[in-house]
Scaffold this motif. Structure first.
Motif, PDB file in Angstrom:
ATOM      1  N   GLY A 137      -2.461  13.568  19.657  1.00 25.29           N
ATOM      2  CA  GLY A 137      -2.051  14.846  20.225  1.00 25.29           C
ATOM      3  C   GLY A 137      -0.655  14.852  20.811  1.00 25.29           C
ATOM      4  N   LYS A 138       0.111  13.797  20.564  1.00 23.99           N
ATOM      5  CA  LYS A 138       1.492  13.764  21.047  1.00 23.99           C
ATOM      6  C   LYS A 138       2.364  14.651  20.162  1.00 23.99           C
ATOM      7  CE  LYS A 138       0.197  10.444  23.873  1.00 23.99           C
ATOM      8  NZ  LYS A 138      -0.008  10.702  25.327  1.00 23.99           N
ATOM      9  N   GLY A 139       3.442  15.164  20.737  1.00 22.31           N
ATOM     10  CA  GLY A 139       4.443  15.859  19.942  1.00 22.31           C
ATOM     11  C   GLY A 139       5.503  14.866  19.507  1.00 22.31           C
ATOM     12  N   VAL A 140       5.860  14.853  18.235  1.00 24.64           N
ATOM     13  CA  VAL A 140       6.800  13.865  17.706  1.00 24.64           C
ATOM     14  C   VAL A 140       7.974  14.560  17.034  1.00 24.64           C
ATOM     15  CG1 VAL A 140       7.118  11.943  16.101  1.00 24.64           C
ATOM     16  CG2 VAL A 140       4.947  12.176  17.333  1.00 24.64           C
ATOM     17  N   ILE A 141       9.191  14.108  17.382  1.00 22.06           N
ATOM     18  CA  ILE A 141      10.406  14.531  16.685  1.00 22.06           C
ATOM     19  C   ILE A 141      10.910  13.335  15.893  1.00 22.06           C
ATOM     20  CG2 ILE A 141      12.807  15.254  16.951  1.00 22.06           C
ATOM     21  CD1 ILE A 141      11.982  16.747  19.471  1.00 22.06           C
ATOM     22  N   TYR A 142      11.094  13.522  14.589  1.00 24.79           N
ATOM     23  CA  TYR A 142      11.498  12.444  13.700  1.00 24.79           C
ATOM     24  C   TYR A 142      12.829  12.821  13.060  1.00 24.79           C
ATOM     25  CZ  TYR A 142      11.086   8.819  10.092  1.00 24.79           C
ATOM     26  OH  TYR A 142      11.304   7.725   9.284  1.00 24.79           O
ATOM     27  N   ALA A 143      13.918  12.191  13.534  1.00 28.04           N
ATOM     28  CA  ALA A 143      15.258  12.494  13.019  1.00 28.04           C
ATOM     29  C   ALA A 143      15.678  11.432  12.020  1.00 28.04           C
ATOM     30  CB  ALA A 143      16.265  12.567  14.162  1.00 28.04           C
ATOM     31  N   SER A 144      16.100  11.853  10.833  1.00 26.08           N
ATOM     32  CA  SER A 144      16.467  10.877   9.810  1.00 26.08           C
ATOM     33  C   SER A 144      17.347  11.510   8.749  1.00 26.08           C
ATOM     34  CB  SER A 144      15.209  10.291   9.153  1.00 26.08           C
ATOM     35  OG  SER A 144      15.548   9.371   8.142  1.00 26.08           O
ATOM     36  N   ASP A 182       0.844  -1.188   0.000  1.00 25.77           N
ATOM     37  CA  ASP A 182       0.000   0.000   0.000  1.00 25.77           C
ATOM     38  C   ASP A 182       0.884   1.245   0.000  1.00 25.77           C
ATOM     39  OD1 ASP A 182      -2.259  -1.573   0.143  1.00 25.77           O
ATOM     40  OD2 ASP A 182      -2.276  -1.583   2.341  1.00 25.77           O
ATOM     41  N   GLU A 183       0.272   2.382  -0.061  1.00 24.15           N
ATOM     42  CA  GLU A 183       1.025   3.637  -0.021  1.00 24.15           C
ATOM     43  C   GLU A 183       1.962   3.655   1.181  1.00 24.15           C
ATOM     44  OE1 GLU A 183       0.207   8.457   0.212  1.00 24.15           O
ATOM     45  OE2 GLU A 183      -1.459   7.049   0.077  1.00 24.15           O
ATOM     46  N   GLN A 184       3.230   3.987   0.920  1.00 23.91           N
ATOM     47  CA  GLN A 184       4.250   3.885   1.957  1.00 23.91           C
ATOM     48  C   GLN A 184       3.980   4.782   3.164  1.00 23.91           C
ATOM     49  OE1 GLN A 184       6.484   1.853   2.697  1.00 23.91           O
ATOM     50  NE2 GLN A 184       8.563   2.629   2.795  1.00 23.91           N
ATOM     51  N   TYR A 185       3.575   6.027   2.916  1.00 23.53           N
ATOM     52  CA  TYR A 185       3.386   6.969   4.014  1.00 23.53           C
ATOM     53  C   TYR A 185       1.894   7.131   4.300  1.00 23.53           C
ATOM     54  CZ  TYR A 185       8.176   7.926   2.697  1.00 23.53           C
ATOM     55  OH  TYR A 185       9.504   7.787   2.385  1.00 23.53           O
ATOM     56  N   PRO A 186       1.459   6.809   5.527  1.00 28.88           N
ATOM     57  CA  PRO A 186       0.031   6.919   5.843  1.00 28.88           C
ATOM     58  C   PRO A 186      -0.427   8.374   5.817  1.00 28.88           C
ATOM     59  CG  PRO A 186       1.312   6.460   7.826  1.00 28.88           C
ATOM     60  CD  PRO A 186       2.257   6.342   6.670  1.00 28.88           C
ATOM     61  N   PRO A 187      -1.653   8.628   5.401  1.00 27.63           N
ATOM     62  CA  PRO A 187      -2.154  10.015   5.387  1.00 27.63           C
ATOM     63  C   PRO A 187      -2.176  10.596   6.793  1.00 27.63           C
ATOM     64  CG  PRO A 187      -3.937   8.447   5.015  1.00 27.63           C
ATOM     65  CD  PRO A 187      -2.672   7.670   4.956  1.00 27.63           C
ATOM     66  N   HIS A 188      -1.776  11.843   6.926  1.00 22.61           N
ATOM     67  CA  HIS A 188      -1.688  12.479   8.236  1.00 22.61           C
ATOM     68  C   HIS A 188      -2.333  13.858   8.165  1.00 22.61           C
ATOM     69  CE1 HIS A 188       0.946  14.666  11.416  1.00 22.61           C
ATOM     70  NE2 HIS A 188      -0.193  14.293  11.927  1.00 22.61           N
ATOM     71  N   GLN A 189      -3.589  13.905   8.525  1.00 24.40           N
ATOM     72  CA  GLN A 189      -4.295  15.184   8.586  1.00 24.40           C
ATOM     73  C   GLN A 189      -4.028  15.808   9.959  1.00 24.40           C
ATOM     74  OE1 GLN A 189      -5.823  16.524   5.993  1.00 24.40           O
ATOM     75  NE2 GLN A 189      -5.342  14.724   4.749  1.00 24.40           N
ATOM     76  N   ALA A 190      -3.054  16.686   9.999  1.00 23.54           N
ATOM     77  CA  ALA A 190      -2.596  17.223  11.276  1.00 23.54           C
ATOM     78  C   ALA A 190      -3.639  18.141  11.916  1.00 23.54           C
ATOM     79  CB  ALA A 190      -1.284  17.981  11.082  1.00 23.54           C
ATOM     80  N   SER A 191      -3.896  17.883  13.203  1.00 22.17           N
ATOM     81  CA  SER A 191      -4.695  18.791  14.014  1.00 22.17           C
ATOM     82  C   SER A 191      -3.758  19.346  15.074  1.00 22.17           C
ATOM     83  CB  SER A 191      -5.878  18.046  14.646  1.00 22.17           C
ATOM     84  OG  SER A 191      -6.633  18.908  15.462  1.00 22.17           O
ATOM     85  N   ILE A 192      -3.070  20.416  14.719  1.00 23.82           N
ATOM     86  CA  ILE A 192      -1.964  20.898  15.539  1.00 23.82           C
ATOM     87  C   ILE A 192      -2.464  21.850  16.615  1.00 23.82           C
ATOM     88  CG2 ILE A 192       0.193  22.213  15.478  1.00 23.82           C
ATOM     89  CD1 ILE A 192       0.639  21.118  12.673  1.00 23.82           C
ATOM     90  N   LYS A 247       4.775  21.134  18.596  1.00 28.34           N
ATOM     91  CA  LYS A 247       3.403  21.346  19.039  1.00 28.34           C
ATOM     92  C   LYS A 247       2.627  20.038  19.124  1.00 28.34           C
ATOM     93  CE  LYS A 247       3.322  25.994  17.052  1.00 28.34           C
ATOM     94  NZ  LYS A 247       2.680  26.913  16.084  1.00 28.34           N
ATOM     95  N   LYS A 248       1.503  20.070  19.819  1.00 25.34           N
ATOM     96  CA  LYS A 248       0.643  18.900  19.919  1.00 25.34           C
ATOM     97  C   LYS A 248       0.193  18.458  18.533  1.00 25.34           C
ATOM     98  CE  LYS A 248      -1.404  19.668  24.497  1.00 25.34           C
ATOM     99  NZ  LYS A 248      -2.683  19.893  25.228  1.00 25.34           N
ATOM    100  N   GLY A 249       0.249  17.168  18.288  1.00 28.18           N
ATOM    101  CA  GLY A 249      -0.219  16.627  17.022  1.00 28.18           C
ATOM    102  C   GLY A 249       0.701  16.871  15.850  1.00 28.18           C
TER     103      GLY A 249
END
Length: 497
Positions: free
Chosen positions: A447-454, A244-254, A278-280
């Motif tokens: 609603g978690k804040g996520v840091i994605y380092a890559s 399936d599509e590699q990246y899941p859809p992410h409708q941000a509610s920030i 920020k949240k989300g």
């Protein structure tokens, strides 16, 4: 040159290999690929002598070979460079000593003096042939991850190598270092060395390999010339279905700011870090290998001492002097080197999932409710789709993708607000990557804040809302992900201003 016939091997509750037939010609670069747990690393551990309880036969140059130990494999010229570099090197010895270790142990008689000058000269000559500029007198525990990988490869070719097995060799390497590795592989090909290349990075496999073998569920399901197949065909064979599509859809509610960092520095590479989450929101930290992404993550988590600056969580200034301080303030880290810093490999799945949340399973101050602990571990295994015979299985026996899910799962049991992911899909297959991306997206939806380092720029673009580009330990650019591209991120990653 090499043929493996009807190779089977079992572990408690798992038939890891089922009558696998595999062969490699001399002077050929052969890709071996499969989803995490498909059996490719297990097959290569049989060939390299790490597992001796297999059934089946191995032939080398047409003659039956009894390979039941690493020493017997090395005597035939079979060398393997493992993915987890820190488990294969001796940290308190020098680069030269690590490169020449096999000769020091097996190539010298009893009570023989070591000619240290000659040892370091030979090690330096090997590194020079790889175009690697590392002092042979430097201790291994002072090296970067990429440098450790090159030391391991130098050790492998220091002897009469006829078959070189590389398990995810490019995972810790920069683009320049990867190109140097490919140069070396092509040189070995000219010398008629067989190279078996295990990787989840399909573009690399199609760039360097002539043949490709695909495994699934302990069986060989495809063998083709790379020129006669495609990445999509390989993925379909790996997974047994289309992806399936590699990246899941992410409708941000920030929402509001959960983490603000001002002027943060460490004693090493991190300089004047200013970021907010920020949240989300999924915030990317992008940069090349060695740019300082890992050091930033460790400093935020308290694993590396802060020398300046401040951190504000939910509007309140906090003092993060250790990982326990970070966890108490709702900050958790999934580290780049999962086996070294993310789990206890000798313990069970249950222990690894619950070890950071023991208060939940304690009663009467010190007694542990083992039934509750096991029940919640089983729930988490089911929730994350962790493939394991049981929750009592040692984590060391799981595939890389399932180990990563365990590392993530231990933090999902707690009440964290800020999740830091440092190269979370390193060494995992495309199917497991999609599942991990889904977990990260779900955290943001909660609603978690996520840091994605890559350093994988495609993943940064596919997963994040904003991105900070890091160069030499410093943020040099902040951008909205939707309004940038790989070329622009790469420009700033390489020092562009």
């Amino acid at each position: 040159m090499l043929e493996m016939r009807n190779i089977s091997i079992d572990f408690p509750g798992v038939a890891a290999l089922k009558n696998v037939n595999f062969h490699v010609e001399k002077g050929k670069i052969h890709a071996l690929i499969g989803a995490n747990g498909a059996g490719k690393s297990t097959l290569m551990k049989v060939l390299s002598g790490a597992y001796d309880h297999y059934r089946g036969d191995i032939y080398f140059h047409g003659k039956e070979a009894a390979i039941r130990s690493p020493k017997e494999a090395k005597q035939l010229g079979i060398q393997m460079v493992y993915q987890e570099v820190d488990t294969a090197l001796i940290p308190y010895l020098t680069v030269g000593e690590n490169i020449m270790l096999e000769k020091m142990i097996h190539g010298m008689g009893k009570k023989q003096l070591v000619n240290w000058k000659s040892l370091h000269r030979q090690a330096a000559d090997i590194l020079a042939s790889l175009h690697v500029a590392i002092s042979t007198h430097k201790r291994v525990d002072e090296l970067t991850l990429a440098e450790k990988q090159m030391v391991l490869i130098a050790r492998a070719i220091s002897d009469q190598c006829k078959c070189l097995i590389l398990d995810e060799p490019t995972a810790p390497l920069s683009q320049t270092e990867t190109e140097e590795l490919f140069r070396l592989i092509r040189l070995l090909k000219e010398k008629e060395v067989a190279v078996i290349f295990i990787s989840h990075r399909l573009p690399e496999l199609f760039a360097i390999c002539e043949e490709i073998t695909v495994m699934r569920n302990g069986e060989l399901v495809m063998k083709e010339e790379t020129s006669c197949t495609s990445p999509n065909d390989v993925i379909t064979q790996m997974l047994g279905k289309t992806l399936d599509e590699q990246y899941p859809p992410h409708q941000a509610s920030i929402g509001g700011t959960v983490l603000e960092v001002k002027g943060l520095s460490d004693a090493g590479i991190v300089k004047n870090l200013n970021i907010q989450v920020k949240k989300g929101e999924i915030v990317g930290i992008a940069g090349l290998v060695g740019a300082g992404k890992t050091e930033i993550c460790q400093t935020l988590f308290g694993a590396s001492p802060q020398t300046a600056g401040e951190m504000i969580v939910h509007g309140k200034k906090v003092n993060i002097a250790s990982p326990s301080d970070a966890v108490r303030n709702g900050i958790v880290l999934v580290p780049e080197e999962r086996r070294k810093g993310g789990m206890v490999v000798s313990e069970s799945v249950t222990t690894n999932l619950t070890v950071s949340n023991m208060k939940r399973f304690s009663k009467f101050f010190s007694l542990i409710d083992f039934k509750k602990e096991k029940r919640e571990a089983e729930n988490m295994v089911q929730r994350l789709g962790i493939v394991t015979p049981s929750t009592e299985t040692k984590v060391a026996n799981l595939s890389g993708g399932n180990q990563q899910k365990v590392v993530i799962g231990k933090w999902l049991m707690g009440e964290a607000d800020i999740y830091i992911f440092d190269e979370p899909t390193k060494g995992v297959d495309v199917g497991a990557k999609r599942e991990i991306f889904g977990l990260i997206t779900e955290l943001a939806k909660q609603g978690k804040g996520v840091i994605y380092a890559s350093s994988e720029l495609a993943d940064i673009l596919g997963m994040t809302n904003r991105v900070y580009v890091v160069y030499d330990g410093e943020v040099v650019k902040e951008m909205e992900t939707g309004s940038t591209n790989e070329a622009e991120i790469l420009y700033y990653s390489t020092g562009g201003r």
